[in-house]
Design a protein around this motif. Structure first.
Motif, PDB file in Angstrom:
ATOM      1  N   LEU A 169     114.253 -43.218 109.171  1.00  0.00           N
ATOM      2  CA  LEU A 169     113.962 -41.922 108.566  1.00  0.00           C
ATOM      3  C   LEU A 169     114.417 -41.857 107.113  1.00  0.00           C
ATOM      4  CD1 LEU A 169     114.751 -39.492 111.514  1.00  0.00           C
ATOM      5  CD2 LEU A 169     112.627 -39.539 110.199  1.00  0.00           C
ATOM      6  N   ASP A 170     115.596 -42.377 106.844  1.00  0.00           N
ATOM      7  CA  ASP A 170     116.093 -42.363 105.464  1.00  0.00           C
ATOM      8  C   ASP A 170     115.161 -43.142 104.545  1.00  0.00           C
ATOM      9  OD1 ASP A 170     118.282 -40.773 105.999  1.00  0.00           O
ATOM     10  OD2 ASP A 170     119.642 -42.462 106.337  1.00  0.00           O
ATOM     11  N   ASN A 171     114.678 -44.288 105.011  1.00  0.00           N
ATOM     12  CA  ASN A 171     113.785 -45.077 104.169  1.00  0.00           C
ATOM     13  C   ASN A 171     112.424 -44.413 104.033  1.00  0.00           C
ATOM     14  OD1 ASN A 171     113.557 -47.459 102.537  1.00  0.00           O
ATOM     15  ND2 ASN A 171     112.104 -48.242 104.049  1.00  0.00           N
ATOM     16  N   ALA A 172     111.934 -43.826 105.111  1.00  0.00           N
ATOM     17  CA  ALA A 172     110.659 -43.124 105.035  1.00  0.00           C
ATOM     18  C   ALA A 172     110.712 -42.002 104.014  1.00  0.00           C
ATOM     19  CB  ALA A 172     110.287 -42.572 106.410  1.00  0.00           C
ATOM     20  N   ALA A 173     111.829 -41.290 103.964  1.00  0.00           N
ATOM     21  CA  ALA A 173     111.975 -40.214 102.983  1.00  0.00           C
ATOM     22  C   ALA A 173     111.922 -40.750 101.561  1.00  0.00           C
ATOM     23  CB  ALA A 173     113.288 -39.471 103.228  1.00  0.00           C
ATOM     24  N   GLY A 220     104.717 -34.572  99.555  1.00  0.00           N
ATOM     25  CA  GLY A 220     104.120 -35.343 100.636  1.00  0.00           C
ATOM     26  C   GLY A 220     104.668 -34.957 101.997  1.00  0.00           C
ATOM     27  N   ARG A 221     103.912 -35.280 103.042  1.00  0.00           N
ATOM     28  CA  ARG A 221     104.306 -34.946 104.404  1.00  0.00           C
ATOM     29  C   ARG A 221     104.770 -36.185 105.158  1.00  0.00           C
ATOM     30  NH1 ARG A 221      99.775 -30.685 106.816  1.00  0.00           N
ATOM     31  NH2 ARG A 221     100.864 -28.783 106.194  1.00  0.00           N
ATOM     32  N   LEU A 222     105.812 -36.002 105.955  1.00  0.00           N
ATOM     33  CA  LEU A 222     106.332 -37.039 106.834  1.00  0.00           C
ATOM     34  C   LEU A 222     106.301 -36.508 108.265  1.00  0.00           C
ATOM     35  CD1 LEU A 222     108.018 -39.567 107.722  1.00  0.00           C
ATOM     36  CD2 LEU A 222     110.063 -38.290 106.993  1.00  0.00           C
ATOM     37  N   VAL A 223     105.639 -37.248 109.150  1.00  0.00           N
ATOM     38  CA  VAL A 223     105.680 -36.923 110.576  1.00  0.00           C
ATOM     39  C   VAL A 223     106.513 -37.993 111.270  1.00  0.00           C
ATOM     40  CG1 VAL A 223     104.354 -36.811 112.718  1.00  0.00           C
ATOM     41  CG2 VAL A 223     103.535 -35.624 110.677  1.00  0.00           C
ATOM     42  N   TYR A 224     107.553 -37.534 111.947  1.00  0.00           N
ATOM     43  CA  TYR A 224     108.430 -38.417 112.722  1.00  0.00           C
ATOM     44  C   TYR A 224     108.179 -38.154 114.196  1.00  0.00           C
ATOM     45  CZ  TYR A 224     112.704 -39.942 115.111  1.00  0.00           C
ATOM     46  OH  TYR A 224     113.598 -40.523 115.976  1.00  0.00           O
ATOM     47  N   SER A 225     107.972 -39.221 114.956  1.00  0.00           N
ATOM     48  CA  SER A 225     107.714 -39.049 116.388  1.00  0.00           C
ATOM     49  C   SER A 225     108.359 -40.158 117.194  1.00  0.00           C
ATOM     50  CB  SER A 225     106.204 -39.011 116.663  1.00  0.00           C
ATOM     51  OG  SER A 225     105.595 -40.246 116.336  1.00  0.00           O
ATOM     52  N   THR A 226     108.633 -39.857 118.457  1.00  0.00           N
ATOM     53  CA  THR A 226     109.100 -40.852 119.414  1.00  0.00           C
ATOM     54  C   THR A 226     108.516 -40.504 120.784  1.00  0.00           C
ATOM     55  OG1 THR A 226     111.109 -39.628 120.008  1.00  0.00           O
ATOM     56  CG2 THR A 226     111.301 -41.253 118.228  1.00  0.00           C
ATOM     57  N   CYS A 227     108.283 -41.539 121.590  1.00  0.00           N
ATOM     58  CA  CYS A 227     107.827 -41.314 122.974  1.00  0.00           C
ATOM     59  C   CYS A 227     109.049 -41.304 123.892  1.00  0.00           C
ATOM     60  CB  CYS A 227     106.814 -42.374 123.401  1.00  0.00           C
ATOM     61  SG  CYS A 227     107.378 -44.082 123.212  1.00  0.00           S
ATOM     62  N   SER A 228     110.013 -40.474 123.543  1.00  0.00           N
ATOM     63  CA  SER A 228     111.290 -40.410 124.245  1.00  0.00           C
ATOM     64  C   SER A 228     111.568 -38.982 124.709  1.00  0.00           C
ATOM     65  CB  SER A 228     112.424 -40.875 123.323  1.00  0.00           C
ATOM     66  OG  SER A 228     113.690 -40.596 123.886  1.00  0.00           O
ATOM     67  N   LEU A 229     112.237 -38.861 125.839  1.00  0.00           N
ATOM     68  CA  LEU A 229     112.700 -37.567 126.335  1.00  0.00           C
ATOM     69  C   LEU A 229     114.139 -37.270 125.927  1.00  0.00           C
ATOM     70  CD1 LEU A 229     111.238 -37.706 129.975  1.00  0.00           C
ATOM     71  CD2 LEU A 229     110.338 -36.416 128.023  1.00  0.00           C
ATOM     72  N   GLU A 230     114.716 -38.144 125.116  1.00  0.00           N
ATOM     73  CA  GLU A 230     116.136 -38.030 124.760  1.00  0.00           C
ATOM     74  C   GLU A 230     116.306 -37.253 123.456  1.00  0.00           C
ATOM     75  OE1 GLU A 230     117.519 -39.147 127.477  1.00  0.00           O
ATOM     76  OE2 GLU A 230     115.512 -39.888 127.929  1.00  0.00           O
ATOM     77  N   VAL A 231     117.160 -36.240 123.493  1.00  0.00           N
ATOM     78  CA  VAL A 231     117.404 -35.398 122.325  1.00  0.00           C
ATOM     79  C   VAL A 231     117.930 -36.219 121.159  1.00  0.00           C
ATOM     80  CG1 VAL A 231     118.827 -33.511 121.453  1.00  0.00           C
ATOM     81  CG2 VAL A 231     117.745 -33.316 123.701  1.00  0.00           C
TER      82      VAL A 231
END
Length: 454
Positions: free
Chosen positions: A363-367, A374-385
């Motif tokens: 995330l830090d590098n993506a920023a 610009g827009r950043l979408v962060y996603s994970t296929c995880s149920l973990e908070v």
């Protein structure tokens, strides 16, 4: 003549000489790799098909081996309970493949309705040909005969959702999501999921061709029927396999036509394909050479083009900055257990901790790679908070140049229960209920959209 007869008898007892044995042997090897070596099922299946134990099997045997393995993992808690009921001393130590042999036979007897004589005889033969398990062949026979007689009743008497969810997952989900939601998640994991396709154009026409239906998200859903590459439209690249939840993050970037977009951790390429199809100029980045080749192959089949880069997305620093970035980060993938029932047995809380640290670096590098505005979408296929809401909160706390861009329900086919009041996306496997459990559900996904303000 006597020697010749002995040789002939020896050949007749070779492990792969009896009908049905090669598929069972493959299933045992796959289960052993998952449960003892903690290898992801998808990886070992690929290796097994490419020169391994599955490579020489006919399609019918491959399908049987997969069914045995997937159902063994999906119902492992119940099966363990059944086996333990007939093994007073527990599983012997240093017994080779004894456990996967018993597990794979028990699932045939209890859930797959295999004739007992076939399942038991083949299991005994497999034990006899395993150097460490062969001294337990009589145990295999005795235990499985009792499983055949009583196993179904024992399994039916258990709380299936609880029994088949390992303690470490059940406790953390109850703590974070509550008992009711946890139970709904676990019950969904017991059902084989449908197959979702993202199509280039005309979902209605393709739904008719593949005997499926169009979801509110415009994915085409069908029930699995044989090989995917034999479905209409595969060869001409009309669609790609992608769970409907996995198709959501790319859409959150809104209009990307003509924009320069980075897709980080991009393989196997479903989201890259979405972005290219939407008109973006895409740079797809992945740290795995093998997975990047898979992405390139998928794009070639689809007739789509993107620039591909072999690099660690946590440290990659190109000479340009991007209009938009999609970061579908490496994660524990606990939202995909219904598709990957090995995950509860190959992942651990320690993995989640390590992956959370990696996600923060990504995330830090993506920023850093994002243009102002610009827009950043962060996603994970995880149920973990830890891999979702907590990651975004920590990122916003340490980077004042970013702000949350709330997602509205109207952006996602009006599915308001997928959007939290804070504007974050969170799907659960039990959602998207259709007219039967077999047609229902979606992967558990998290997504957040952020804007760089300066």
């Amino acid at each position: 003549m006597i020697a010749a007869n002995k040789q002939a008898r020896g050949k007749s007892r070779a492990p792969d000489a009896q009908v049905g044995l090669p598929a069972r042997r493959a299933a045992v090897e796959l289960l052993d790799a998952v449960l003892r070596k903690k290898q992801p099922l998808g990886d070992i299946l690929s290796r097994s098909l490419d020169g391994g134990v599955m490579s020489d099997l006919p399609q019918r045997d491959r399908a049987l081996a997969r069914l045995i393995v997937a159902t063994s993992l999906r119902r492992k808690g119940q099966l363990d309970h059944v086996l333990n009921a007939f093994m007073e001393r527990g599983m012997p130590e240093k017994s080779g493949s004894l456990y996967p042999i018993l597990l794979s036979a028990a699932v045939q007897l209890v859930f797959l309705k295999t004739p007992p004589h076939a399942a038991i005889d083949l299991a005994v033969r497999l034990a006899q040909y395993n150097p460490r398990a062969k001294r337990y062949d009589k145990l295999v026979n005795a235990v499985l005969r009792r499983v055949a007689d009583q196993g179904e009743a024992i399994a039916a008497g258990l709380d299936a959702a609880r029994a088949n969810t390992p303690d470490w997952l059940w406790s953390r989900w109850v703590q974070r999501w509550g008992e009711e939601r946890t139970r709904a998640i676990a019950e969904t994991h017991l059902i084989e999921p449908p197959l979702d396709l993202t199509v280039k154009i005309d979902p209605d026409a393709w739904a008719e061709r593949v005997d499926g239906r169009v979801l509110p998200t415009q994915s085409v859903r069908l029930l699995p029927k044989g090989r995917i590459d034999q479905l209409p439209g595969y060869a001409e690249g009309a669609w790609w396999v992608q769970d409907t939840a996995a198709s959501l993050p790319a859409r959150l970037l809104s209009d990307v036509s003509g924009k320069r977009v980075a897709d980080l951790c991009a393989a196997p390429g479903g989201k890259t394909a979405q972005l290219v199809q939407a008109g973006a100029s895409v740079v797809a980045v992945d740290a795995s050479k093998t997975r990047l080749k898979l992405l390139e192959g998928n794009l070639a089949r689809l007739g789509l083009e993107a620039e591909t880069v072999l690099a660690d997305a946590a440290t990659w620093l190109p000479d340009e900055r991007f209009d938009a970035i999609l970061l579908d980060a490496l994660c524990s993938a606990t939202g995909t257990i219904r598709r990957h029932p090995d995950i509860p047995y190959t992942k651990s809380p320690q993995d989640i901790e390590a992956l959370s640290a990696l996600q923060a670096r990504l995330l830090d590098n993506a920023a850093r790679l994002l243009k102002p505005g610009g827009r950043l979408v962060y996603s994970t296929c995880s149920l973990e908070v830890e891999e979702g809401e907590a990651q975004v909160a920590a990122l916003l706390a340490r980077n004042e140049a970013l702000r949350l861009d709330a997602i509205a329900a109207g952006e996602l086919a009006g599915e308001a229960d997928w959007i939290w009041p804070s504007g974050l996306l969170r799907t659960f496997p039990y959602q998207l209920k259709l007219d039967s459990p077999e047609w229902s559900g979606l992967d558990g996904f998290f997504a957040a959209r952020l804007i760089r303000t300066g």
